[in-house]
Design a protein around this motif. Structure first.
Motif, PDB file in Angstrom:
ATOM      1  N   ALA A 112      16.527  65.583  72.570  1.00  0.00           N
ATOM      2  CA  ALA A 112      16.415  64.414  73.430  1.00  0.00           C
ATOM      3  C   ALA A 112      17.796  64.037  73.951  1.00  0.00           C
ATOM      4  O   ALA A 112      18.825  64.295  73.313  1.00  0.00           O
ATOM      5  CB  ALA A 112      15.802  63.242  72.671  1.00  0.00           C
ATOM      6  N   GLY A 114      20.051  60.770  75.329  1.00  0.00           N
ATOM      7  CA  GLY A 114      20.161  59.322  75.409  1.00  0.00           C
ATOM      8  C   GLY A 114      21.335  58.925  76.272  1.00  0.00           C
ATOM      9  O   GLY A 114      22.184  59.758  76.623  1.00  0.00           O
ATOM     10  N   MET A 170      14.743  57.815  76.124  1.00  0.00           N
ATOM     11  CA  MET A 170      14.814  59.177  75.604  1.00  0.00           C
ATOM     12  C   MET A 170      14.279  60.129  76.657  1.00  0.00           C
ATOM     13  O   MET A 170      13.128  60.004  77.085  1.00  0.00           O
ATOM     14  CB  MET A 170      13.982  59.333  74.325  1.00  0.00           C
ATOM     15  N   ASP A 193      11.747  56.179  66.576  1.00  0.00           N
ATOM     16  CA  ASP A 193      12.784  56.944  67.274  1.00  0.00           C
ATOM     17  C   ASP A 193      13.680  57.686  66.301  1.00  0.00           C
ATOM     18  O   ASP A 193      14.131  58.806  66.585  1.00  0.00           O
ATOM     19  CB  ASP A 193      13.615  56.038  68.190  1.00  0.00           C
ATOM     20  N   SER A 197      13.885  61.692  66.433  1.00  0.00           N
ATOM     21  CA  SER A 197      15.182  62.356  66.595  1.00  0.00           C
ATOM     22  C   SER A 197      15.419  63.364  65.473  1.00  0.00           C
ATOM     23  O   SER A 197      15.915  64.476  65.705  1.00  0.00           O
ATOM     24  CB  SER A 197      16.317  61.322  66.605  1.00  0.00           C
ATOM     25  N   ASN A 207      20.279  66.853  69.863  1.00  0.00           N
ATOM     26  CA  ASN A 207      20.207  65.585  70.584  1.00  0.00           C
ATOM     27  C   ASN A 207      21.576  65.261  71.175  1.00  0.00           C
ATOM     28  O   ASN A 207      22.602  65.461  70.515  1.00  0.00           O
ATOM     29  CB  ASN A 207      19.765  64.462  69.648  1.00  0.00           C
TER      30      ASN A 207
END
Length: 374
Positions: A112, A114, A170, A193, A197, A207
């Motif tokens: 993901a 961010g 995300m 979350d 993650s 990530n």
């Protein structure tokens, strides 16, 4: 289709409208869709979406099924190569998705992605990037003394790999989302979350945090810390550690004691509202629209001065109230000004494009305020 933006809403009608309008401005050059899923809101959120945005796919749940289940519902009908999980109390800049997708395409085995989240005062929200929440780190954080909970090895304005991202924003490939079975539906609120993650990391994905892209998130991580908050937080912790760590009766007892201490120490401050009365500040409206100036002046009944955005090139400001017309200043510029003026007792409101209200928040532990024009 390149991108599906999934917005889960619950009783934040005006924040949702601003969020949708900001997303629409950010996807004009992208093959993208917006999906709004509503968890049985009691306000007129759904009516607003159907009336103002009839082209948007709206999913109306008849009960509040929680964060995880609702987002999983929406992703099942998404068509984008990428999906972005986005909170309704956010606003994105015009370049958010273009920059995020461009960066995402350069990362091998991306989990993901961010971004830098700031609250309504322009302050950075540290939950934007976190380390793996070991039992010790989480307990110390809950007690307010932890230093290793957040990923401080990466500057807030830089890019890099992190363990944990926040569910307010995300972005990831839909195939990756589905591979790890989305959000764990054992969680109703809090912890989803973190678990998601960590599942991505355990599946071999990386990530990443992109600190040079800012998203406004009115309600930060520091929600009102009442008894219900700690009970939900503790419940999420227990689920997470039972799934991913070895726990025992001694560990659970230790954490239970920590939560009890945190409840006691935070009770006194949980109901305190430190929001300042903006009528004591000089108010500036950043606009070229004289009709808007007249409308806002008659609504809030305080002296307002209409000014150009060039004023920020000549001086700094403190203890002022700023209202930004987003038809005059794009969100990207608004965000930069808010960050620059943060910490100087300034407060901010935004007039979203083509809306009959101004919106903002003076502290990140509340949903904020909305002033609707008469």
């Amino acid at each position: 289709m390149k991108l599906s933006v999934v917005i889960l809403n619950y009783n934040v009608r005006f924040f949702l409208e601003q969020c949708i309008r900001s997303v629409q401005s950010a996807i004009t050059t992208i093959d993208a869709e917006i999906i709004v899923i509503d968890n049985d809101s009691s306000d007129d959120s759904c009516l607003m979406v159907k009336t103002i945005f009839p082209e948007i796919l709206l999913i109306e749940n008849k009960e509040n099924v929680g964060f995880s289940k609702a987002n999983n519902q929406a992703v099942k009908v998404a068509n984008g190569e990428y999906v972005c999980i986005l909170n309704p109390d956010t606003a994105v800049s015009e370049h958010t998705f273009i920059s995020s997708l461009k960066y995402a395409e350069t990362i091998n085995n991306l989990g993901a992605l961010g971004v830098c989240l700031m609250d309504g005062t322009g302050a950075f929200l540290p939950e934007s990037k976190r380390n793996l929440p070991t039992p010790k780190a989480s307990l110390l954080k809950l007690l307010g003394v932890g230093k290793n909970y957040y990923a401080n090895h990466i500057d807030k304005n830089k890019r890099g790999e992190v363990d944990i991202l926040v569910g307010a924003f995300m972005l990831l490939k839909r195939t990756v989302y589905n591979e790890v079975n989305g959000f764990d539906e054992d969680y109703f609120m809090y912890g989803e979350d973190i678990d998601f993650s960590y599942k991505l990391k355990k599946a071999g994905y990386r990530n990443h945090y992109m600190g040079d892209v800012t998203v406004l998130h009115y309600k930060g991580e520091s929600t009102q810390k009442d008894k219900a908050y700690f009970d939900r937080f503790y419940g999420a912790m227990k689920i997470f550690y039972s799934k991913h760590f070895h726990t025992n009766i001694f560990f659970n007892g230790f954490v239970n004691i920590g939560v009890s201490i945190a409840k006691a120490t935070n009770r006194a401050s949980s109901s305190k509202n430190n929001s300042e009365n903006n009528t004591t500040k000089k108010t500036f409206l950043l606009t070229e629209n004289l009709t808007l100036l007249k409308t806002i002046s008659s609504t809030i009944e305080t002296p307002i001065k209409s000014v150009s955005k060039s004023i920020f090139a000549y001086k700094t400001f403190s203890n002022n109230h700023f209202i930004f017309d987003s038809n005059y200043m794009p969100y990207d510029q608004i965000f930069r000004v808010m960050k620059d003026l943060n910490g100087k007792e300034n407060t901010f409101r935004i007039h979203p494009p083509n809306c009959n209200f101004i919106i903002g928040s003076d502290q990140s532990d509340q949903k904020g305020t909305v002033t609707v024009f008469s």
